[in-house]
Write an enzyme that holds these catalytic residues in place. Structure first.
Site, short mmCIF file in Angstrom:
data_model
loop_
_atom_site.label_atom_id
_atom_site.label_comp_id
_atom_site.label_asym_id
_atom_site.label_seq_id
_atom_site.Cartn_x
_atom_site.Cartn_y
_atom_site.Cartn_z
N CYS A 163 0.80 -1.22 0.00
CA CYS A 163 0.00 0.00 0.00
C CYS A 163 0.84 1.28 0.00
O CYS A 163 0.29 2.36 -0.11
CB CYS A 163 -0.94 -0.02 1.20
SG CYS A 163 -1.71 -1.63 1.36
N HIS A 296 -3.07 7.71 6.25
CA HIS A 296 -3.31 6.46 5.53
C HIS A 296 -4.73 6.00 5.84
O HIS A 296 -5.48 5.66 4.95
CB HIS A 296 -2.24 5.43 5.93
CG HIS A 296 -2.29 4.18 5.12
ND1 HIS A 296 -2.26 4.20 3.74
CD2 HIS A 296 -2.37 2.87 5.48
CE1 HIS A 296 -2.32 2.94 3.29
NE2 HIS A 296 -2.39 2.13 4.32
N HIS A 331 -9.65 2.02 -0.70
CA HIS A 331 -8.20 1.86 -0.60
C HIS A 331 -7.70 1.34 -1.95
O HIS A 331 -7.94 0.21 -2.32
CB HIS A 331 -7.85 0.89 0.52
CG HIS A 331 -6.38 0.82 0.81
ND1 HIS A 331 -5.44 1.50 0.05
CD2 HIS A 331 -5.68 0.17 1.76
CE1 HIS A 331 -4.24 1.25 0.53
NE2 HIS A 331 -4.35 0.45 1.57
#
Lengths: 404, 85, 337
Positions: A163, A296, A331
């Site tokens: 990520c 995040h 995401h």
């Protein structure tokens, strides 16, 4: 003295818009991109929310001017749409005119298309056009398709650190510029939704069946999204030479590792703390200079607890405004760092802070809450953008207002 | 119950690839996580998969899972409670 | 880029006896397919049993090579960990794809998904040696290892690291071997490594391996003097780039004491090597290496390992590695003493 690195172009596509202006509009209107998949063949289609780009793959091909071209995966097309906008935004009509780098990021490459034909590829009795997708299995395929379409060839690379991939792509490109290897690097990431990743995160039991609730006491996991985003980075000297418009400065960055667990961060957020602290130090700014942190904020139990602790450690009692924009975009894995870096640029450019949707109750472990309102005319000069991932990979970027 | 526990131990050893462990090495009440067998959160997900594949019991909430997966004893009790008498 | 990048230590797991003891190149005899498999060491000496039980093949291979390299370099904790891998853990990717189908997307074990992530080896190395600093993974076919090296060199040049662990790993699975055979990547007929250069057929022999290096600014016997990557170049551009690259380092082709070339016997692509050696290195000793390790995305890492072995045994001032991967990614690595 290494040169400063400026952001001169931005381009993106996500579930909330197929270009930067559409993304900004949706952020302003607080319109989420979360919903249910139209395109993925999965038993989870009606139960696991996703933020899917509404255009079909053929529609994306048309947008990218690649209609009827064989072998372009959805990942490559999303990337190409964003790449074209970023070059246009930077006023670059011919990307081949100057030796440049293309630093891309992806976590599963062309899996979106490969997984549909994988068992046909394995079946010796089957022949057909699906064979053109054999080479799309890896992450380099989309990078090369995009690079070839626009003609960037001096440096071509793909980064995959889960990520945090595209935040690392931005760092790598910026460092190449500071080394003098190139004067221009287009950096970011592209990621398409796949049955593979939906089942992967579901097997980790960290997908929320509701729309994700970052930094909320009752958060219960992430929602996946798809999209692509690229930022054109240029050296200060090139900017002066060609009179380019500067959108913002990439003033600091840091990459750290948790060295704690394959999929979980340390409870006190050591890696997140180190990444933010060092990125800020590099930028020459102090904690008081930061007006906004685009966290995040995946809304998994672990991430938000750990990232929140890190914010409290770094900023003490004066944590700046912070929000996760994942309830808008989902995401987007390898694209997330670049999408959010563009949101940081927009935050500075528009003097605006984007709300953290779906928040209702403060987390018991933390003393802080995210910003839930859209704030306009807010004086934003420095933004920290965080991207953390599997394997303990953490990356923080500092994006600053251009002040000559 | 004893037969179920033995079978569970064999299934745990196989699923988690605990190569040097034999069923008799696992105490019914010993904690599976932390000290005990030294398993971690990924193992706990694998054990939930074991329950689903072999006993058709689905554990949705990881927090609930943690209670069920304390030891072989708690796992066996949970399986029995879910099966028709 | 400024600075010299010294190699403090190396380690490799390959189809050769490269992991321990004295290295003597061996030509393997292939039994049933054109694939050179690595000789795997006993991993239990390097990885704790509780960690080992879950790891798939390439994770064990990559992690063990990395740990061995740090030991060989006398470095307990590096300041950065950077890897390149073209394909990551193919076994895990395949297993998860098959599980999704076999169990109809229900009751899936997360381990293959986690391990299919390309940065999982990096995470494991960091975890095992408790390195919380810079960590990066490149996944770009024949540039994967090269970018890991470039990243390492930049970190040293920036003064941000003292010792950088940089390496590469790739495995070949039966399934992916078959997939690539469908687009003619491998020779069709069973071809032994000793015949591969004379067979005159298209395709390579497949391979796999893992190699790691500790780079630092502290002088040692061998250093990386330069690195140049070329994406989809013409033959002319390969030649122009070589000339400029050597000139930049103040060298003539005749200064190169040994050329290590990625020739694979693949008639589709070997012309790059033939033309280059004919024009620039007609008298230079040339050592090909893919008869030893096969073709794979990060095969250049084995070439670098081999170059260091040779330079430690022979009086070679400058060694040049030239490799290309199916015509797309071309690389020059220049080594000095």
């Amino acid at each position: 003295m290494a040169e400063r690195v400026f952001i001169t172009g931005i381009g993106m596509i996500s579930a909330i818009g197929s270009n930067v202006m559409e993304n900004l509009r949706s952020l302003r209107l607080q319109q989420t991109g979360l919903g249910y998949t139209k395109f993925i063949d999965t038993i989870h289609r009606n139960t696991l929310p996703v933020a899917e780009v509404p255009q079909s793959t053929p529609e994306l091909a048309a947008m990218a001017g690649m209609e009827g071209t064989a072998g372009y995966t959805r990942t490559a097309l999303l990337g190409l749409v964003a790449m074209q906008e970023s070059l246009q935004s930077a006023g670059i009509a011919d990307a081949t005119a100057l030796p440049a780098a293309f630093i891309n990021a992806s976590t599963v490459g062309g899996m979106c298309d490969t997984e549909q034909v994988y068992f046909d590829i394995l079946d010796p009795s089957k022949e057909g056009t699906f064979l053109q997708f054999i080479d799309t299995l890896d992450c380099a395929d989309c990078t090369q398709r995009i690079a070839d379409a626009v003609g960037i060839n001096e440096y071509v690379a793909t980064i995959s650190t889960a990520c945090s991939s595209s935040a690392n792509a931005l760092m790598y490109g910026a460092r190449m510029i500071r080394q003098g290897l190139v004067q221009r690097a287009v950096c970011g990431g592209t990621e398409a939704l796949t049955r593979f990743t939906m089942n992967g995160f579901n097997s980790l039991k960290n997908i929320d069946k509701q729309f994700c609730r970052p930094f909320d006491q009752h958060r219960n996991g992430l929602n996946l999204g798809e999209g692509a985003a690229y930022l054109v980075l240029e050296s200060e000297s090139l900017v002066r030479e060609r009179g380019a418009r500067v959108l913002a400065e990439l003033s600091g960055w840091c990459n750290t590792n948790e060295a704690f667990h394959p999929t979980a961060p340390s409870p006190e957020g050591d890696g997140a703390y180190g990444a933010m602290k060092n990125a800020l130090a590099m930028s020459g700014r102090s904690a008081e200079d930061v007006q906004y942190v685009n966290v995040h904020g995946t809304a998994t139990l672990n991430n938000d607890a750990s990232e929140g602790k890190a914010l409290e450690r770094l900023f003490g009692g004066n944590v700046p405004k912070f929000s996760s924009t994942k309830p808008f975009t989902g995401h987007t894995l390898a694209a997330a760092g670049a999408i959010e870096a563009i949101y940081a640029v927009l935050s500075i450019d528009q003097q605006m802070i984007f709300p953290n949707l779906n928040f209702s109750e403060k987390m018991e472990e933390l003393n802080i809450v995210p910003e839930t309102q859209l704030l306009e005319e807010y004086p934003v000069r420095n933004v920290i953008s965080n991207s953390f991932g599997f394997g303990g990979n953490n990356a923080s970027l500092v994006i600053s207002k251009y002040e000559g | 119950m004893e037969a179920l526990k033995l079978k569970l131990k064999q299934q745990i050893i196989e699923a988690l690839n605990l190569q040097d462990t034999k069923p008799e090495d696992i105490d019914d009440n010993a904690p599976l996580f932390g000290e005990g067998l030294g398993l971690d959160s990924i193992d706990s997900l694998e054990l939930m998969v074991l329950l689903e594949r072999n006993y058709h019991i689905k554990v949705e909430d990881p927090r609930e899972g943690r209670k069920i997966l304390q030891s072989v004893q708690t796992m066996a009790e949970f399986i029995q409670s879910k099966q028709p008498a | 880029m400024k600075g010299r990048f010294y190699i403090q230590g190396t380690a490799a797991i390959s189809p050769q006896e490269s992991f321990s003891g004295e290295f003597t190149p061996q030509l393997l005899t292939l039994a049933d397919k054109n694939l050179l498999r690595v000789k795997e060491p006993d991993y239990r000496a390097f990885i704790a049993p509780n960690s080992l039980r879950r790891m798939s093949r390439v994770l064990k291979m990559g992690l063990t090579t990395a740990i061995r390299c740090l030991q060989n370099s006398g470095v307990a904790v590096p300041d950065a960990i950077i890897t390149g891998t073209g394909k990551g853990s193919l076994h895990d990717t395949e297993r998860f794809l098959h599980d999704i189908r076999r169990y109809s997307e229900t009751a899936l074990n997360p381990t293959p998904f986690i391990q299919s992530t390309y940065n999982s080896v990096n995470g494991l190395v960091a975890l095992q040696v408790q390195c919380t600093e810079y960590n990066n993974t490149f996944v770009h076919r024949g540039f994967s290892f090269e970018h890991a090296l470039l990243d390492a060199m930049m970190l040293l040049s920036e003064g941000r690291a003292g010792n950088v662990l940089a390496g590469a790993f790739d495995e070949m699975s039966d399934e992916y071997f078959y997939i690539r055979s469908r687009i003619g990547s491998w020779k069709e007929q069973l071809t032994q490594p000793e015949e591969m250069f004379t067979a005159g057929t298209p395709g390579a022999l497949s391979g796999e391996g893992s190699a790691f290096f500790v780079l630092s600014s502290t002088p040692s016997d061998v250093h990386i003097a330069g690195l140049k990557m070329l994406y989809k170049p013409s033959q002319e551009r390969v030649h122009e780039t070589l000339e400029a690259f050597l000139r930049q380092h103040g060298l003539q082709p005749s200064d190169i004491g040994l050329l290590i070339s990625g020739r694979s016997g693949d008639t589709n692509f070997d012309h790059y090597y033939h033309a280059l050696t004919a024009q620039y290195f007609p008298q230079t000793p040339e050592v090909p290496f893919k008869q030893l390790c096969g073709e794979y995305d990060t095969a250049a890492s084995f070439a670098l390992w081999l170059a260091v072995e040779r330079m430690r045994k022979e009086e070679l001032r400058h060694v040049l590695i030239y490799n290309q991967f199916f015509g797309e990614q071309h690389t020059f690595i220049l080594l000095g003493r």
